[in-house]
Each structure stands twice: as C-alpha cells, then as structure tokens.
Design an enzyme around this catalytic site. Structure first.
Site, mmCIF file in Angstrom:
data_model
loop_
_atom_site.group_PDB
_atom_site.id
_atom_site.type_symbol
_atom_site.label_atom_id
_atom_site.label_comp_id
_atom_site.label_asym_id
_atom_site.label_seq_id
_atom_site.Cartn_x
_atom_site.Cartn_y
_atom_site.Cartn_z
ATOM 1 N N GLU A 5 27.672 -5.111 1.769
ATOM 2 C CA GLU A 5 28.446 -5.371 2.812
ATOM 3 C C GLU A 5 28.841 -4.109 3.711
ATOM 4 O O GLU A 5 28.873 -4.031 4.924
ATOM 5 C CB GLU A 5 29.752 -6.102 2.316
ATOM 6 C CG GLU A 5 29.594 -7.555 1.843
ATOM 7 C CD GLU A 5 30.544 -8.143 1.080
ATOM 8 O OE1 GLU A 5 30.794 -7.667 -0.206
ATOM 9 O OE2 GLU A 5 31.494 -8.811 1.683
ATOM 10 N N HIS B 99 14.993 -18.449 12.470
ATOM 11 C CA HIS B 99 16.351 -19.183 12.863
ATOM 12 C C HIS B 99 17.075 -19.253 11.680
ATOM 13 O O HIS B 99 17.976 -20.391 11.413
ATOM 14 C CB HIS B 99 16.329 -20.671 13.597
ATOM 15 C CG HIS B 99 15.366 -20.313 14.703
ATOM 16 N ND1 HIS B 99 15.694 -20.204 16.088
ATOM 17 C CD2 HIS B 99 13.979 -20.502 14.939
ATOM 18 C CE1 HIS B 99 14.647 -20.366 16.991
ATOM 19 N NE2 HIS B 99 13.548 -20.438 16.102
ATOM 20 N N SER C 284 35.961 -9.487 -8.859
ATOM 21 C CA SER C 284 37.294 -9.661 -8.264
ATOM 22 C C SER C 284 38.232 -9.714 -9.271
ATOM 23 O O SER C 284 38.171 -9.741 -10.488
ATOM 24 C CB SER C 284 36.994 -11.218 -7.702
ATOM 25 O OG SER C 284 38.050 -11.934 -7.604
ATOM 26 N N LYS D 30 33.121 -13.617 -10.239
ATOM 27 C CA LYS D 30 32.593 -12.976 -9.071
ATOM 28 C C LYS D 30 31.941 -11.670 -9.394
ATOM 29 O O LYS D 30 32.126 -10.766 -10.342
ATOM 30 C CB LYS D 30 33.663 -12.665 -8.308
ATOM 31 C CG LYS D 30 34.239 -13.731 -7.590
ATOM 32 C CD LYS D 30 33.484 -14.598 -6.298
ATOM 33 C CE LYS D 30 34.124 -13.775 -5.206
ATOM 34 N NZ LYS D 30 33.428 -14.199 -3.927
#
Ligand code: ARG
Length: 461
Positions: free
Chosen positions: A291, A157, A278, A284
């Site tokens: 992704e 979970h 970024s 970043k």
C-alpha cells in the site's frame, strides 16, 4: 554584520527571516562530497594551467580533504549565516589553511559550482536506480522461472479475460522495468557533461581547461554553452520523470498485490516480513508495504511536478528559484530507492497460491475465446458467427450455474450441430495457455524464451 563571502557592498546583514528563506545549508549539505570533489578538480586544474601556484593548490587540495573528514566524522561546524554548502566549505577551508583558500573561487561562481555538484549527485542516483531496478528484475525473473507454466486468469477491466501463465504476468513487469533501466541509462548519458567553468554565466577570461576538470570528475566532455550550463536543470527533470514512470510501475504491481493477497482472491501469500497485523483484529495480515509503495508514487510525481513548475517560466540564466530543485530530487530519489528495495524484498518473498490461481483461471468462462477459435478453425465459421454461438453457450452455462466445460455435447450441439467431442480439449485452461505460442504470447515455451533473453541481457557486461 555583512556576509563574509559577498558582503563588500553591504553595510548591514540580512534580516533573520531573510536568512531563513535564503539559506539552503539545511538540505544542500547532502552535496558535500560532490562539492569537495568539484573544488579539488578545479584547484588542480588552476595549478596545471598556471593560474594558481602549486603550493597554494596543494594546500587547498589537502585542506579540502581535512574539511571532508570533518564533515564525515560529524564535527564540521555548519553555519546558517553562510547560506549553503559551497560557502560553508570554503569558509571552513580558510580557517584550516588560511589565505590560499581565497584563491579557490578564481574563475568559478556558485552558479557553475552548484550545477556541477548537483549533476554529480543525480548521476550517482541514476546508477543507484539502475542497480535497484536490476535487482528487482532478477526477483521477477525468479518468480517467472518458478511459475512459467502455472495457469492464472488474465484480466481486462479486472474481469476474467483469458487464462495466462504466472510467469507471463511476472515477465510483463520485467519489460516495464527494462524500459525504466534504459530511461535511467539514457538520462545518465545525456547529463554526463560538465558545467564547471561556465562561471557565473558567461565563461571566464582566465585560461582554464574545462576538458581537464570534466575528465577528472568522470564527465564525457564539458558543456558547450555557458549560459545553458548554469540555467539547465533538464538532468534533474529527466531523473524525476524516469523515477515517476518507474514508481508508476511499482505502484501498479503494488495494487495487484493488494488485490491478490485479499481473502477474496488468495492468489498470493505475502511473507510476514512485508506485512503487518492489526491491533484489534487478530486474523489480519495487512499488505502495508504494497500500500505504501502504491502511495509513494504520488510523492515522486509530486516532486516532478514541483520542479517542472519551478523551472517553467524562468528567464536565462540562474535564478534563485533553482535552489528549490534539490529537496524535490532528494526526496524523490530516497523514495524511489526505498521503494525498489521494498518491492525487491516483497517479490522475492511472495508465494503464488498455485491451486487458487488455477481454479480462478478455470472460472469466468475464460476459455470462451478458445471455443470461438475452435469453431473457426475446425468448422470454418466466420469469427463473428463463432463469437455469437459461443456467447449463446456462455449464456446457457451461466443460466445453469456451471462453466463451459461442464455443458454436455448435446447441449452444445443444440446451439450448433457441427460441434464435436474434441471441442472439450480446447476448453481446458492448460491447453489454452499452451496454444498461445505467438511471439510474446503466454505459452510456457514463449515465457521461457523471454526469461532466457532477459537473463542474457542482465548478464551482458
Ligand atoms: N545555494 C544556491 C543554490 O542552491 C547556490 C547557488 C547560488 N548562486 C547565487 N548566485 N546566489 O542554487
């Protein structure tokens, strides 16, 4: 003007829009090598069986090689009015060698021709998937070997469950990828029958030798039913299904990498080679490759659903609907191979943050089960009672803002007076993972045994 290949009964040529919807050359040119290999095998067989003269067969065989080199050097004049790769190659062959080209299509149809071309292409992609998966397995094995005994939290979970080892987590993916390997091997073995010679749908009255063409093209045998041969796309569906499952595995690990590389987790550092910055936030380092891998699964599953949907209501045998098979499979195969290569690079380059994963493993009461097991083993309590006592101790620790090993012996004894000092040994995460020695468990020795087993499997011929 009417079509040069099949226009005998037509007075007029197709509407421009008809041509646009009908032509497949824009994408099926990718099958050129398979198409030419199939035609060369067919021509050689026609000569061997006396259906074609040796002179004609020789001219066809050589002419096809000329066509092949024209395509490979980029000088081949592809024509949309010739619809597909099959008619483009044959029409060009006629320009190169003249009249004998017209004999190549004896005892053959585009229906068995496209079926054999596409099978050959998908078969190659199974091989590519197999080697891509093997490379990824090796990358996971290297990670597992380095961190066979590094402790990290195991989750259910996405809540801390029990401590596990980094190596064990890596090896979970090796198991998934191992099943992917066998799915592609299976699919490859099943698709390795040659449909060439089924002709349009019913077979042919010419004395062809289908075993000869099957062998020449590396198939195990010819397909046994001509109707099935031209209407079957199971091989493509199996490839897509295996690809979808494999992509799902890549997507799940990609998701873990996205979570693990966040500032909140800091379980892994992805290398600069697989991340991006970024344009506004200087700090970043985004896990873009992970992704994209997570997203590309959708694309591969989309292709799979698309082809199932195309095929599901088709009557036997060939219907033009089936021309829609290729773009889906091409895109899924390209996406899978790119995804496997990207994941292999990312896994090879990533660095586990050993201190963070160890610290995370020790938080969240991860050894509560070990405590309950101790109460059963050492004090002879029923597991349900042990569970309840441990729950009470967890609540006590939570209230004090500490972890289980930070409670004093007196505090523990206030919940059950049989608890002794040696209980603290099982509350440490190192001991916890070392104790899970059941077959397939997370103990480092078990993990190392599985790494050895997989290395032997990969080394086997
Ligand atoms: N371009 C066609 C396809 O991809 C080749 C087979 C055409 N056969 C036919 N009977 N029109 O399916």
């Amino acid at each position: 003007a009417a079509n040069a290949m099949w226009g005998g009964r037509f007075a007029a040529g197709p509407d421009a829009i008809m041509q646009a919807i009908n032509a497949s050359i824009g994408f099926d040119k990718r099958l050129y090598a398979q198409d030419i290999a199939g035609s060369r095998a067919h021509a050689a067989m026609l000569a061997a069986t006396g259906i074609l003269s040796d002179t004609d067969a020789k001219a066809i065989g050589e002419g096809l090689l000329t066509v092949l080199s024209e395509i490979e050097t980029g000088v081949f004049p592809f024509r949309v009015d010739l619809e597909d790769i099959h008619m483009n190659v044959e029409a060009r062959l006629k320009e190169v060698i003249g009249a004998p080209a017209g004999r190549l299509h004896t005892a053959r149809s585009r229906n068995d021709q496209v079926a054999v071309d596409f099978r050959l292409w998908v078969r190659d992609q199974c091989d590519a998937a197999i080697s891509g998966i093997q490379a990824l397995i090796s990358a996971f094995l290297a990670q597992a070997e380095a961190g066979a005994d590094w402790v990290m939290p195991g989750f259910t979970h996405l809540q801390t469950a029990q401590p596990v080892t980094w190596g064990h987590h890596m090896m979970a993916y090796v198991e998934m990828l191992g099943r992917d390997l066998s799915r592609f091997r299976d699919a490859r073995a099943r698709m390795n029958e040659c449909p060439l010679g089924a002709a349009a749908l019913a077979g042919t009255s010419f004395p062809i030798d289908r075993f000869m063409t099957a062998a020449a093209l590396g198939f195990d045998r010819p397909t046994a039913n001509s109707l099935d041969s031209v209407s079957d796309r199971d091989f493509a569906l199996e490839f897509l299904s295996a690809s979808s499952i494999c992509a799902l595995h890549l997507s799940r690990f990609a998701e873990e990498l996205v979570i693990w590389s966040s500032a909140q987790f800091r379980f892994v550092v992805l290398s600069d080679r697989w991340t991006t910055g970024s344009s506004i936030m200087p700090q970043k380092k985004n896990p873009d490759a992970a992704e994209l891998l997570r997203a590309k699964m959708g694309r591969i599953l989309g292709a799979t659903v698309a082809l199932f949907t195309v095929m599901k209501g088709l009557p036997l045998t060939y219907s033009k609907d089936m021309q829609e098979d290729k773009e889906q499979v091409f895109d899924a195969a390209d996406t899978l191979m790119l995804g496997l290569a990207a994941m292999t690079g990312m896994v090879g380059d990533m660095t586990a943050n050993r201190a963070s994963i160890a610290a995370a493993a020790a938080s969240g009461f991860s050894t509560a089960t070990d405590l309950a097991d101790w109460l059963v083993r050492e004090l002879g309590l029923p597991f349900r009672d042990a569970h309840h006592i441990t729950g009470t101790l967890v609540a006590m620790a939570e209230q004090q803002g500490c972890d289980l090993p930070d409670l004093t012996l007196e505090q523990m004894q206030s919940v059950h007076d049989g608890i002794r000092h040696d209980v603290f040994a099982v509350l440490g995460v190192e001991n916890s993972v070392r104790s899970r020695t059941s077959y397939g468990g997370t103990a480092p020795d078990q993990v190392r045994a599985q790494i050895r087993r997989w290395k032997d499997i990969l080394d086997a011929p």
